[in-house]
Design an enzyme around this catalytic site. Structure first.
Site, mmCIF file in Angstrom:
data_model
loop_
_atom_site.group_PDB
_atom_site.id
_atom_site.type_symbol
_atom_site.label_atom_id
_atom_site.label_comp_id
_atom_site.label_asym_id
_atom_site.label_seq_id
_atom_site.Cartn_x
_atom_site.Cartn_y
_atom_site.Cartn_z
ATOM 1 N N GLY A 95 0.842 -1.197 0.000
ATOM 2 C CA GLY A 95 0.000 0.000 0.000
ATOM 3 C C GLY A 95 0.873 1.241 0.000
ATOM 4 C CG LEU A 96 -0.663 4.853 -1.945
ATOM 5 C CD1 LEU A 96 -1.796 5.891 -1.957
ATOM 6 C CD2 LEU A 96 0.389 5.203 -2.989
ATOM 7 C CB SER A 97 4.348 6.290 1.932
ATOM 8 O OG SER A 97 4.886 6.826 3.103
ATOM 9 N N GLY A 98 2.030 5.672 4.344
ATOM 10 C CA GLY A 98 1.012 6.279 5.201
ATOM 11 C C GLY A 98 -0.342 5.607 5.136
ATOM 12 C CB SER A 99 -1.796 2.902 3.057
ATOM 13 O OG SER A 99 -0.799 1.915 3.159
ATOM 14 N N GLY A 100 -1.032 2.741 6.306
ATOM 15 C CA GLY A 100 -1.260 2.068 7.602
ATOM 16 C C GLY A 100 -0.616 0.692 7.722
ATOM 17 C CE LYS A 101 3.397 -0.015 3.204
ATOM 18 N NZ LYS A 101 2.943 1.375 3.019
ATOM 19 C CB SER A 102 4.439 0.350 9.833
ATOM 20 O OG SER A 102 5.386 0.117 8.831
ATOM 21 C CB SER B 17 5.865 -4.225 -2.606
ATOM 22 O OG SER B 17 4.867 -4.388 -1.631
HETATM 23 P P1 ADP Z 1 2.760 2.906 6.292
HETATM 24 O O1 ADP Z 1 3.504 1.849 7.073
HETATM 25 O O2 ADP Z 1 1.779 2.318 5.332
HETATM 26 O O3 ADP Z 1 3.662 3.913 5.649
HETATM 27 P P2 ADP Z 1 2.030 3.916 8.872
HETATM 28 O O4 ADP Z 1 1.460 2.744 9.589
HETATM 29 O O5 ADP Z 1 3.456 4.294 9.183
HETATM 30 O O6 ADP Z 1 1.846 3.724 7.316
HETATM 31 O O7 ADP Z 1 1.147 5.204 9.115
HETATM 32 C C1 ADP Z 1 -0.260 5.187 9.033
HETATM 33 C C2 ADP Z 1 -0.830 6.337 9.863
HETATM 34 O O8 ADP Z 1 -2.238 6.331 9.705
HETATM 35 C C3 ADP Z 1 -0.515 6.181 11.335
HETATM 36 O O9 ADP Z 1 -0.247 7.466 11.874
HETATM 37 C C4 ADP Z 1 -1.828 5.629 11.889
HETATM 38 O O10 ADP Z 1 -2.006 5.986 13.236
HETATM 39 C C5 ADP Z 1 -2.860 6.281 10.994
HETATM 40 N N1 ADP Z 1 -4.133 5.550 10.862
HETATM 41 C C6 ADP Z 1 -5.344 6.083 10.998
HETATM 42 N N2 ADP Z 1 -6.316 5.143 10.825
HETATM 43 C C7 ADP Z 1 -5.672 3.987 10.572
HETATM 44 C C8 ADP Z 1 -6.128 2.657 10.311
HETATM 45 N N3 ADP Z 1 -7.424 2.334 10.296
HETATM 46 N N4 ADP Z 1 -5.198 1.705 10.075
HETATM 47 C C9 ADP Z 1 -3.888 2.027 10.092
HETATM 48 N N5 ADP Z 1 -3.397 3.245 10.327
HETATM 49 C C10 ADP Z 1 -4.278 4.243 10.581
#
Ligand code: ADP
Length: 198
Positions: A33-40, A107
């Site tokens: 997924g996109l950066s910031g999508s919530g993967k980590s 990815s």
């Molecule tokens: P990624 O690893 O995809 O780059 P991150 O997990 O680092 O993304 O960041 C996702 C951000 O979105 C976090 O600040 C998280 O708290 C927020 N967020 C809000 N709602 C959700 C959700 N339902 N699932 C995952 N993250 C969420």
């Protein structure tokens, strides 16, 4: 030369032996997924949930891979390919040792995910699409990277000036702008529990 032949008193340990010891079946969960999508965020919460439920899992993400074994790689096409190749090979080693990995990497292309899938093996590769609209990811801008990409300080940023191709047929899709982290973890866990149980 018979003195050089060691008696075979047992067969070599297999993946299935290790899985039995850990009382689970190992798999590779591949979060894209996109950066910031919530993967980590989801991978870490899922790792905790799996631990609490008696499973042995390990998150692989930018923090422990890009800053370590892959710290000589950048974001060119070749380096992204090499990044994913090494990650997939590491996930495969974990797989053979009976450990479930939660892989959290953008990815971005089908090609790169298929490359990972081909290293790991179709049967053990579970693709999970962590989906949030670009505007949502950009508004979150967890690491300030979107701002840098918009200003031109970062080139080739996925979603801005480098494409993201959504998976066509993921095992699970989570829309993180419509679900809480807990709901996402619950959905993934319920899906994988029968697959990873002995
Ligand atoms: P990624 O690893 O995809 O780059 P991150 O997990 O680092 O993304 O960041 C996702 C951000 O979105 C976090 O600040 C998280 O708290 C927020 N967020 C809000 N709602 C959700 C959700 N339902 N699932 C995952 N993250 C969420």
């Amino acid at each position: 030369m018979t003195e050089n032949i060691h008696p075979i008193f047992d067969r070599l340990l297999q993946r299935t032996d290790r899985e039995k010891r850990l009382n689970q079946r190992s798999k590779v969960l591949w979060l894209t997924g996109l950066s910031g999508s919530g993967k980590s965020t989801i991978a870490q919460a899922l790792e905790r949930r799996m631990y609490n439920e008696g499973f042995f899992a390990q998150v692989l993400d930018g923090d422990n891979i890009r800053s370590g074994i892959n710290n000589n790689l950048g974001f060119s096409i070749e380096d992204r390919q090499e990044n994913i190749r090494r990650i997939a090979e590491i996930a495969k080693l974990y797989l053979q040792s009976g450990v479930i990995t939660l892989n959290s990497f953008i990815s971005p292309t089908k090609e790169i995910r298929n490359f990972a899938r081909s290293i790991i093996g179709e049967a053990d590769f579970i693709e999970i699409y962590i989906n949030a609209p670009l505007e949502v990811c950009e508004a979150r801008d967890v690491k300030g990277l979107y701002q840098k990409a918009r200003s031109g300080a970062i080139k080739g940023f996925t979603g801005i000036d480098s494409p993201y191709e959504a998976p066509e047929n993921p095992a699970i899709e989570i829309k993180t702008n419509e679900t809480t982290v807990e709901e996402a973890v619950d959905k993934i866990f319920k899906y994988i529990q029968p697959i990873i149980s002995q």
